[in-house]
Motif scaffolding. Structure first.
Motif, PDB file in Angstrom:
ATOM      1  N   VAL A  26       9.380   7.873  13.223  1.00 33.24           N
ATOM      2  CA  VAL A  26       9.304   9.297  12.889  1.00 33.24           C
ATOM      3  C   VAL A  26       9.238   9.471  11.370  1.00 33.24           C
ATOM      4  CG1 VAL A  26      10.592  11.474  12.898  1.00 33.24           C
ATOM      5  CG2 VAL A  26      10.430  10.131  14.983  1.00 33.24           C
ATOM      6  N   GLU A  27      10.077   8.731  10.642  1.00 37.33           N
ATOM      7  CA  GLU A  27      10.093   8.867   9.176  1.00 37.33           C
ATOM      8  C   GLU A  27       8.750   8.432   8.572  1.00 37.33           C
ATOM      9  OE1 GLU A  27      12.123  10.276   7.223  1.00 37.33           O
ATOM     10  OE2 GLU A  27      14.176  10.175   7.990  1.00 37.33           O
ATOM     11  N   LEU A  28       8.133   7.422   9.156  1.00 36.78           N
ATOM     12  CA  LEU A  28       6.818   7.001   8.662  1.00 36.78           C
ATOM     13  C   LEU A  28       5.793   8.117   8.856  1.00 36.78           C
ATOM     14  CD1 LEU A  28       6.303   3.261   9.679  1.00 36.78           C
ATOM     15  CD2 LEU A  28       6.053   4.258   7.399  1.00 36.78           C
ATOM     16  N   LYS A  29       5.835   8.737  10.029  1.00 33.63           N
ATOM     17  CA  LYS A  29       4.898   9.835  10.277  1.00 33.63           C
ATOM     18  C   LYS A  29       5.165  10.984   9.303  1.00 33.63           C
ATOM     19  CE  LYS A  29       5.512   9.961  14.910  1.00 33.63           C
ATOM     20  NZ  LYS A  29       5.293  10.370  16.319  1.00 33.63           N
ATOM     21  N   THR A  36       3.776  13.174  -1.940  1.00 38.38           N
ATOM     22  CA  THR A  36       4.535  11.934  -2.085  1.00 38.38           C
ATOM     23  C   THR A  36       3.620  10.728  -1.889  1.00 38.38           C
ATOM     24  OG1 THR A  36       6.226  13.150  -0.892  1.00 38.38           O
ATOM     25  CG2 THR A  36       6.707  10.856  -1.409  1.00 38.38           C
ATOM     26  N   MET A  37       2.755  10.836  -0.886  1.00 37.03           N
ATOM     27  CA  MET A  37       1.916   9.685  -0.572  1.00 37.03           C
ATOM     28  C   MET A  37       0.942   9.406  -1.706  1.00 37.03           C
ATOM     29  SD  MET A  37       0.197   8.847   3.025  1.00 37.03           S
ATOM     30  CE  MET A  37      -1.264   9.824   2.909  1.00 37.03           C
ATOM     31  N   VAL A  38       0.313  10.469  -2.222  1.00 35.08           N
ATOM     32  CA  VAL A  38      -0.642  10.289  -3.316  1.00 35.08           C
ATOM     33  C   VAL A  38       0.074   9.704  -4.531  1.00 35.08           C
ATOM     34  CG1 VAL A  38      -2.036  11.534  -5.006  1.00 35.08           C
ATOM     35  CG2 VAL A  38      -2.273  12.039  -2.570  1.00 35.08           C
ATOM     36  N   PHE A  39       1.259  10.251  -4.838  1.00 34.76           N
ATOM     37  CA  PHE A  39       2.010   9.755  -5.990  1.00 34.76           C
ATOM     38  C   PHE A  39       2.306   8.267  -5.834  1.00 34.76           C
ATOM     39  CE2 PHE A  39       6.007   8.835  -8.166  1.00 34.76           C
ATOM     40  CZ  PHE A  39       5.696   9.254  -9.445  1.00 34.76           C
ATOM     41  N   THR A  40       2.778   7.888  -4.654  1.00 35.26           N
ATOM     42  CA  THR A  40       3.181   6.500  -4.431  1.00 35.26           C
ATOM     43  C   THR A  40       1.999   5.534  -4.536  1.00 35.26           C
ATOM     44  OG1 THR A  40       4.835   7.364  -2.904  1.00 35.26           O
ATOM     45  CG2 THR A  40       4.428   4.991  -2.840  1.00 35.26           C
ATOM     46  N   PHE A  41       0.883   5.912  -3.923  1.00 34.03           N
ATOM     47  CA  PHE A  41      -0.245   4.979  -3.867  1.00 34.03           C
ATOM     48  C   PHE A  41      -1.180   5.113  -5.070  1.00 34.03           C
ATOM     49  CE2 PHE A  41       0.263   5.098   0.996  1.00 34.03           C
ATOM     50  CZ  PHE A  41       1.125   4.012   0.962  1.00 34.03           C
ATOM     51  N   ALA A  77       5.639   0.135   0.983  1.00 34.00           N
ATOM     52  CA  ALA A  77       5.442  -0.749  -0.167  1.00 34.00           C
ATOM     53  C   ALA A  77       4.412  -1.829   0.162  1.00 34.00           C
ATOM     54  CB  ALA A  77       6.778  -1.380  -0.581  1.00 34.00           C
ATOM     55  N   ALA A  78       4.442  -2.331   1.405  1.00 33.53           N
ATOM     56  CA  ALA A  78       3.480  -3.365   1.787  1.00 33.53           C
ATOM     57  C   ALA A  78       2.066  -2.796   1.749  1.00 33.53           C
ATOM     58  CB  ALA A  78       3.808  -3.906   3.178  1.00 33.53           C
ATOM     59  N   VAL A  79       1.892  -1.587   2.285  1.00 33.42           N
ATOM     60  CA  VAL A  79       0.564  -0.959   2.258  1.00 33.42           C
ATOM     61  C   VAL A  79       0.123  -0.770   0.802  1.00 33.42           C
ATOM     62  CG1 VAL A  79      -0.708   1.158   2.774  1.00 33.42           C
ATOM     63  CG2 VAL A  79       0.837   0.182   4.484  1.00 33.42           C
ATOM     64  N   GLY A  80       1.014  -0.232  -0.032  1.00 37.29           N
ATOM     65  CA  GLY A  80       0.689  -0.009  -1.437  1.00 37.29           C
ATOM     66  C   GLY A  80       0.377  -1.318  -2.149  1.00 37.29           C
ATOM     67  N   ALA A 108       2.987  -6.558 -11.415  1.00 39.83           N
ATOM     68  CA  ALA A 108       3.806  -5.477 -11.972  1.00 39.83           C
ATOM     69  C   ALA A 108       3.511  -4.159 -11.255  1.00 39.83           C
ATOM     70  CB  ALA A 108       3.543  -5.336 -13.468  1.00 39.83           C
ATOM     71  N   TYR A 109       2.250  -3.927 -10.919  1.00 33.76           N
ATOM     72  CA  TYR A 109       1.914  -2.673 -10.234  1.00 33.76           C
ATOM     73  C   TYR A 109       2.399  -2.686  -8.791  1.00 33.76           C
ATOM     74  CZ  TYR A 109      -0.916  -1.735 -14.334  1.00 33.76           C
ATOM     75  OH  TYR A 109      -1.333  -1.527 -15.621  1.00 33.76           O
ATOM     76  N   ILE A 110       2.450  -3.878  -8.205  1.00 28.53           N
ATOM     77  CA  ILE A 110       3.048  -3.959  -6.865  1.00 28.53           C
ATOM     78  C   ILE A 110       4.529  -3.569  -6.956  1.00 28.53           C
ATOM     79  CG2 ILE A 110       3.694  -5.522  -4.998  1.00 28.53           C
ATOM     80  CD1 ILE A 110       1.072  -7.048  -5.592  1.00 28.53           C
ATOM     81  N   ALA A 111       5.192  -4.091  -7.982  1.00 29.98           N
ATOM     82  CA  ALA A 111       6.599  -3.720  -8.181  1.00 29.98           C
ATOM     83  C   ALA A 111       6.729  -2.234  -8.482  1.00 29.98           C
ATOM     84  CB  ALA A 111       7.203  -4.544  -9.318  1.00 29.98           C
ATOM     85  N   LEU A 112       5.699  -1.680  -9.136  1.00 25.51           N
ATOM     86  CA  LEU A 112       5.729  -0.249  -9.450  1.00 25.51           C
ATOM     87  C   LEU A 112       5.705   0.590  -8.172  1.00 25.51           C
ATOM     88  CD1 LEU A 112       5.628   2.065 -11.470  1.00 25.51           C
ATOM     89  CD2 LEU A 112       3.157   1.774 -11.601  1.00 25.51           C
ATOM     90  N   VAL A 113       4.952   0.124  -7.165  1.00 27.39           N
ATOM     91  CA  VAL A 113       4.961   0.831  -5.872  1.00 27.39           C
ATOM     92  C   VAL A 113       6.395   0.870  -5.339  1.00 27.39           C
ATOM     93  CG1 VAL A 113       4.099   0.869  -3.508  1.00 27.39           C
ATOM     94  CG2 VAL A 113       2.618   0.050  -5.344  1.00 27.39           C
ATOM     95  N   ILE A 114       7.047  -0.291  -5.368  1.00 24.70           N
ATOM     96  CA  ILE A 114       8.437  -0.353  -4.897  1.00 24.70           C
ATOM     97  C   ILE A 114       9.295   0.606  -5.710  1.00 24.70           C
ATOM     98  CG2 ILE A 114      10.457  -1.856  -4.630  1.00 24.70           C
ATOM     99  CD1 ILE A 114       8.548  -4.237  -4.416  1.00 24.70           C
ATOM    100  N   GLY A 115       9.094   0.574  -7.038  1.00 28.49           N
ATOM    101  CA  GLY A 115       9.899   1.418  -7.919  1.00 28.49           C
ATOM    102  C   GLY A 115       9.717   2.899  -7.621  1.00 28.49           C
TER     103      GLY A 115
END
Ligand SMILES: Nc1ncnc2c1ncn2[C@@H]1O[C@H](COP(=O)(O)OP(=O)(O)O)[C@@H](O)[C@H]1O
Ligand SMILES: [Mg+2]
Lengths: 246, 302
Positions: A10-13, A21-26, A113-116, A61-68
């Motif tokens: 549910v939280e993923l959906k 949020t999604m645009v910002f993250t990715f 984070a994995a998708v990003g 570093a950008y992968i870590a940035l997604v996590i961040g």
């Protein structure tokens, strides 16, 4: 277990339905990737970027940035909004243990984070032909450790911060400092010692290097791994104590 | 009757404000127990202490043999809650919320049936934020019931519902009780308390001021009924002589006779004897509203 998976789903959906949020993250890491890649290209220079090409250096570093950005902006805003609106009160009144709520956030963050991370990697490969990880298994291990640690940190921020506005404001400031000084910005070699000092104080730096080392063939960084795990343990313990339902 | 909730000398203060002051009551299995009082009386604080959702200063609470302070999680597997102030994520869909909350326990009800009963079927795919106040409220009540609880706590359940939806909700609450679920109903609506509750606790300013069946409360605290009719005769001195009559007041042609017990029959017979046959003779029975006024000296909507 069933509840954990259902809540996670549910939280993923809900995440996917929240476009900002999604645009910002990715998009944030991708924008950096293309700007920095456009400026620096990916030719190795022995004096900066640990001797590798700029984008070989920046991709982890950008992968870590997604996590961040998931953990420092997304999670605190998520928790403070749930608290403000009474969603946490509703959860609390049902027989759902706190660890299930935390656990679902860990799983959701791992998936996002994995998708990003894959998105950043594929874009960097196609656009700048980066080198793939020297030790893929260790990179994945570092990635998971980074997510666990940062989710704990993000939940701690969400427990501490009183309002959604505070979470948005502080989250953005934190992620920008971490991004610029923690290793996703100017190379360390050109920073002043003060900048390096601040960079060393940001948790993101340790996640970046933990992913970067095995990617570039420097092996597993045990010291940084222990720091990352230490952040996780301390943040988890503090979150358990400081978490407020209302 | 087995007692499922026992509260003894409950006290809870917020700083210097004593919200609940030495409240004691018990709830029997299978009844609809009402807690009635004006806003700020301490109703929500009381039921949330009972559910283990708020710490309290002193007193003893037992719910289904459990202590809400130490057995919170175990208790919440047995009860259902509709809280006065709570919400769901904006973008969660109605069916997703029901599906999620029914997954918390193995003995859940069929949520499709609940969704239909509470009139949410056509809103199945609507997000929580797009629902009207009444629809949100009905969804939150349905969620309180989805785990097939032994006791369900409903805090201002009908707030935001239109009159038709309120009556449907009342019928559904009675149906829940028929299945054996105990209902604790918090409300500031007099009519709701009077129509729905088997027993009723009246609280005011943190104190429990009366506890009885609605009819018992009316008999004890508002025993006066009023006989009303219109008559052109200006002078009706004999009315005061009728047994059980307490007072007679006139507003133009409108006559109001206050009295107790069988006053209606006696007044009616006496009127006929005097050749007065008003076509609008009726009584106004006392309601909980009168009870409330008599006990507290103010109305419930202050
Ligand atoms: N969390 C809180 N902090 C401080 N005061 C509160 C809190 N909750 C309720 N109160 C106060 O306690 C009193 C009782 O409130 P409440 O239990 O919500 O009453 P009711 O449900 O009967 O309207 C009110 O005066 C209210 O303002
Ligand atoms: Mg209330």
């Amino acid at each position: 277990m069933r509840t954990l998976l259902k809540l996670t789903w549910v939280e993923l959906k809900l995440f996917v339905r929240e476009p900002i949020t999604m645009v910002f993250t990715f998009a944030l890491p991708l924008i950096f990737l293309f700007v920095m890649g456009g400026v620096f290209k990916n030719n190795p220079d022995p004096d900066v970027y640990r001797g590798v090409g700029a984008i070989d250096y920046y991709t982890p570093a950008y992968i870590a940035l997604v996590i961040g950005s998931i953990a420092v902006v997304g999670l605190p805003v998520h928790f403070t909004a749930y608290r403000e609106r009474g969603v946490l009160r509703r959860f609390r009144a049902s027989p759902i243990p706190l660890w299930t709520i935390f656990g679902s956030q860990v799983l959701v963050s791992l998936v996002i984070a994995a998708v990003g991370g894959v998105l950043v990697t594929v874009a960097a490969k196609l656009a700048f032909n980066i080198g793939m990880p020297e030790s893929p298994g260790l990179v994945i291990g570092a990635f998971i450790a980074g997510v666990l640690s940062f989710v704990a940190f993000g939940i701690l921020l969400g427990s501490l911060l009183p309002t959604t506005r505070a979470a948005q404001g502080l989250g953005l400031i934190l992620i920008i400092i971490m991004l610029i000084l923690g290793g996703a910005g100017p190379p360390r070699e050109v920073m002043t010692s003060v900048m390096r000092g601040v960079g060393d104080a940001t948790p993101l730096r340790y996640v970046i290097v933990l992913i970067q080392d095995p990617w570039l063939g420097f092996g597993w960084n045990w010291a940084f791994f222990l720091i990352v795990m230490g952040i996780m343990v301390v943040a988890s313990l503090l979150s358990r104590r400081l978490f407020r339902w209302e | 009757m087995k007692k499922v909730i026992e509260v003894e000398h409950l006290r809870k203060a917020y700083g210097s404000l004593v919200a609940v002051n030495d409240v004691s009551f018990s709830v029997a299995e299978g009844e609809i127990f009402g807690i009635l009082g004006p806003n700020g009386a301490g109703k929500t604080t009381t039921v949330e202490c009972v559910q283990g959702l708020r710490p309290f200063d002193s007193g003893l609470i037992h719910v289904l043999g459990l202590d809400p302070k130490s057995d919170g999680i175990a208790l919440r597997q047995l009860i259902g809650s509709q809280l006065q102030e709570s919400a769901l994520p904006d973008r969660i869909k109605v069916w997703e919320a029901l599906d999620l909350f029914s997954s918390f326990l193995p003995h859940s009800l069929n949520w499709c049936e609940l969704m239909n009963q509470w009139g949410l079927a056509e809103k199945r795919n609507a997000s929580f934020s797009s629902l009207s106040g009444g629809q949100r409220q009905r969804l939150l009540v349905a969620l309180a019931l989805v785990n097939n609880p032994k006791i369900v706590f409903l805090d201002e359940m009908t707030a935001g519902l239109d009159p038709a939806a309120r009556h449907v909700a009342w019928d559904l609450i009675r149906a829940i009780r028929e299945r054996g679920t105990t209902v604790v109903l918090v409300t500031h609506f007099m009519d709701e308390a009077e129509h729905l509750c088997d027993r009723l606790a009246i609280v005011d300013q943190g104190k429990l001021v009366a506890l009885d069946t609605p009819q018992g409360l009316i008999t004890t605290y508002a025993n006066q009924s009023k006989v009303v009719f219109t008559a052109e005769h200006t002078d009706l001195p004999w009315l005061k002589q009728i047994p059980h009559v307490r007072s007679v007041t006139r507003h133009g042609p409108r006559v109001e006779v206050e009295g107790t017990g069988p006053v209606l029959a006696l007044v009616a017979a006496s009127l006929v004897d005097h050749g007065i046959v008003p076509s609008d003779l009726r009584t106004e029975q006392p309601t909980l509203e009168d009870v409330f006024l008599n006990i507290t000296g103010h109305g419930a909507h202050n």
